[in-house]
Scaffold this motif. Structure first.
Motif, PDB file in Angstrom:
ATOM      1  N   THR A  50       0.814  -1.214   0.000  1.00 58.70           N
ATOM      2  CA  THR A  50       0.000   0.000   0.000  1.00 58.70           C
ATOM      3  C   THR A  50       0.846   1.262   0.000  1.00 58.70           C
ATOM      4  O   THR A  50       0.369   2.338  -0.357  1.00 58.70           O
ATOM      5  CB  THR A  50      -0.924   0.024   1.236  1.00 58.70           C
ATOM      6  OG1 THR A  50      -0.161  -0.271   2.407  1.00 58.70           O
ATOM      7  CG2 THR A  50      -2.048  -0.979   1.082  1.00 58.70           C
ATOM      8  N   SER A  72      -9.897  -6.334   1.743  1.00 59.86           N
ATOM      9  CA  SER A  72      -8.576  -6.907   1.516  1.00 59.86           C
ATOM     10  C   SER A  72      -8.610  -8.333   2.076  1.00 59.86           C
ATOM     11  O   SER A  72      -9.342  -8.618   3.027  1.00 59.86           O
ATOM     12  CB  SER A  72      -7.497  -6.096   2.229  1.00 59.86           C
ATOM     13  OG  SER A  72      -7.440  -4.785   1.731  1.00 59.86           O
ATOM     14  N   LEU A  98      -3.771  -5.659   6.457  1.00 58.77           N
ATOM     15  CA  LEU A  98      -4.834  -4.689   6.215  1.00 58.77           C
ATOM     16  C   LEU A  98      -6.207  -5.333   6.388  1.00 58.77           C
ATOM     17  O   LEU A  98      -7.096  -4.778   7.042  1.00 58.77           O
ATOM     18  CB  LEU A  98      -4.678  -4.124   4.803  1.00 58.77           C
ATOM     19  CG  LEU A  98      -5.242  -2.748   4.505  1.00 58.77           C
ATOM     20  CD1 LEU A  98      -4.621  -1.699   5.409  1.00 58.77           C
ATOM     21  CD2 LEU A  98      -5.006  -2.397   3.048  1.00 58.77           C
ATOM     22  N   THR A 123      -4.855  -3.511  -3.236  1.00 52.87           N
ATOM     23  CA  THR A 123      -5.756  -2.407  -2.908  1.00 52.87           C
ATOM     24  C   THR A 123      -6.188  -1.631  -4.148  1.00 52.87           C
ATOM     25  O   THR A 123      -7.250  -1.007  -4.141  1.00 52.87           O
ATOM     26  CB  THR A 123      -5.079  -1.439  -1.914  1.00 52.87           C
ATOM     27  OG1 THR A 123      -3.829  -0.998  -2.452  1.00 52.87           O
ATOM     28  CG2 THR A 123      -4.838  -2.132  -0.581  1.00 52.87           C
ATOM     29  N   LEU A 157     -10.025   1.852   3.798  1.00 55.93           N
ATOM     30  CA  LEU A 157      -8.604   1.821   3.460  1.00 55.93           C
ATOM     31  C   LEU A 157      -7.893   3.012   4.110  1.00 55.93           C
ATOM     32  O   LEU A 157      -8.528   4.031   4.393  1.00 55.93           O
ATOM     33  CB  LEU A 157      -8.400   1.893   1.938  1.00 55.93           C
ATOM     34  CG  LEU A 157      -8.711   0.637   1.117  1.00 55.93           C
ATOM     35  CD1 LEU A 157      -8.528   0.937  -0.363  1.00 55.93           C
ATOM     36  CD2 LEU A 157      -7.834  -0.539   1.532  1.00 55.93           C
ATOM     37  N   ALA A 167      -2.939   3.993   0.746  1.00 53.53           N
ATOM     38  CA  ALA A 167      -3.480   3.174  -0.335  1.00 53.53           C
ATOM     39  C   ALA A 167      -4.154   4.050  -1.385  1.00 53.53           C
ATOM     40  O   ALA A 167      -4.128   3.743  -2.582  1.00 53.53           O
ATOM     41  CB  ALA A 167      -4.461   2.147   0.220  1.00 53.53           C
ATOM     42  N   LYS A 183      -1.498   5.479  -3.769  1.00 57.69           N
ATOM     43  CA  LYS A 183      -1.054   4.505  -4.772  1.00 57.69           C
ATOM     44  C   LYS A 183      -2.043   4.392  -5.924  1.00 57.69           C
ATOM     45  O   LYS A 183      -1.657   4.256  -7.082  1.00 57.69           O
ATOM     46  CB  LYS A 183      -0.854   3.141  -4.109  1.00 57.69           C
ATOM     47  CG  LYS A 183      -0.420   2.071  -5.092  1.00 57.69           C
ATOM     48  CD  LYS A 183      -0.303   0.715  -4.446  1.00 57.69           C
ATOM     49  CE  LYS A 183       0.104  -0.305  -5.486  1.00 57.69           C
ATOM     50  NZ  LYS A 183       0.149  -1.680  -4.956  1.00 57.69           N
TER      51      LYS A 183
END
Length: 318
Positions: free
Chosen positions: A105, A198, A204, A228, A244, A248, A251
């Motif tokens: 993440t 997840s 996570l 993710t 989340l 994350a 990203k």
């Protein structure tokens, strides 16, 4: 010829002869007899199968081969003198290769920006990204030197763990979903729309499941992913909702415009990311890595996420 045909001591003798232009003076500097110095020089000439000194002139002089050996011997001896500090010293920031592990993440774009800051001290890097548990196993097997992970390793001695940041979990909703203002609305959401999870073998996924259990929420299992980016893509396609952390979102920021990011209406659900190294093995390098990581986080890392959700900025801390 093999490297065992000469050693650092014989190179040191040769350098003294080359610099002083006399075997007698070299013997005096090194505390040896003149015959011992002469023997070492002849051994080197045998080892390299060439004449190193022209003895037909006074004072004697280096041949071309002798000049080359003098040059390389100086380099080798200089490096050798630095070995104790470079390998066993308390402050040894240089590493020929640094093996870094980073939770998935956080890995992009964090790792490329981090390496830009570290490459002056470390000429070579090896990077592994993945799940927290997998990285822990690789670290314990000494296949990794540094970890960026949400595992603090507080169950282990001889490990240093420096916190990089603390971040809250946020609520990701399809654009068409109404605002979730309180826990009752969150419970209602969980009964009408699937939770995009997840996988439970990821840290996570386990954190989210633990939080839902603390709330007494039994959310049916419909979708679970180990990436993710796929979780966020599912929410963007209005397939469900998710929980989340903001790293994350960085990203997979290309999905942000296709979903709603909201505060989680239940307080206290956060995670920490740590820089983990083995105690005393990398000198001052861990402090430098932590400083570089903090600089990456502070200098524009969350720009796109804050532009989408400005309320998040004061909630991400050290």
């Amino acid at each position: 010829m093999h490297h065992r045909d000469f050693d650092l001591g014989s190179l040191e003798v040769f350098v003294a002869v080359a610099e002083l232009g006399s075997m007698t003076r070299a013997a005096g500097r090194l505390g040896l007899t003149q015959s011992a110095v002469s023997h070492v020089v002849r051994q080197l000439e045998t080892a390299f199968s060439t004449q190193l000194l022209d003895r037909s002139i006074r004072p004697m002089a280096l041949t071309a081969a002798g000049q080359r050996l003098w040059h390389w011997s100086n380099r080798i001896l200089t490096d050798a003198r630095q070995l104790p500090a470079a390998i066993g010293g308390a402050d040894a920031p240089f590493m020929p290769e640094l093996r870094i592990g980073c939770i998935d993440t956080l890995a992009a774009p964090f790792i490329p920006r981090l390496l830009q800051r570290l490459r002056d001290n470390v000429p070579s890097f090896s990077i592994a990204s993945g799940l927290c548990g997998q990285l822990r196993e690789q670290f314990l097997a000494r296949r990794l030197d540094v970890l960026f992970t949400n595992d603090s390793f507080d169950d282990m001695d001889q490990v240093d763990s420096q916190r990089l940041l603390i971040e809250p979990f946020v609520l990701l909703l399809p654009r068409s979903c109404p605002e979730i203002a309180d826990e009752a609305a969150l419970r209602a959401l969980s009964r009408t729309l699937p939770l995009i999870r997840s996988t439970t073998d990821s840290a996570l996924g386990r954190l989210v499941d633990q939080h839902l259990r603390r709330l007494g929420m039994e959310v049916p299992r419909s979708f679970a992913f180990d990436a993710t980016d796929t979780v966020m893509a599912m929410v963007a396609e209005e397939m469900g909702w998710s929980l989340l952390p903001p790293t994350a979102l960085v990203k997979s920021r290309q999905h942000l415009s296709h979903m709603r990011v909201m505060p989680l209406p239940t307080s206290g659900f956060r995670r920490s990311i740590h820089v983990v190294t083995r105690r005393g093995e990398l000198g001052s390098l861990p402090a430098g890595i932590h400083k570089a990581g903090r600089a990456v986080i502070q200098q524009g890392y969350f720009t796109d996420v804050f532009a989408n959700s400005p309320w998040l900025k004061p909630l991400i801390g050290r």
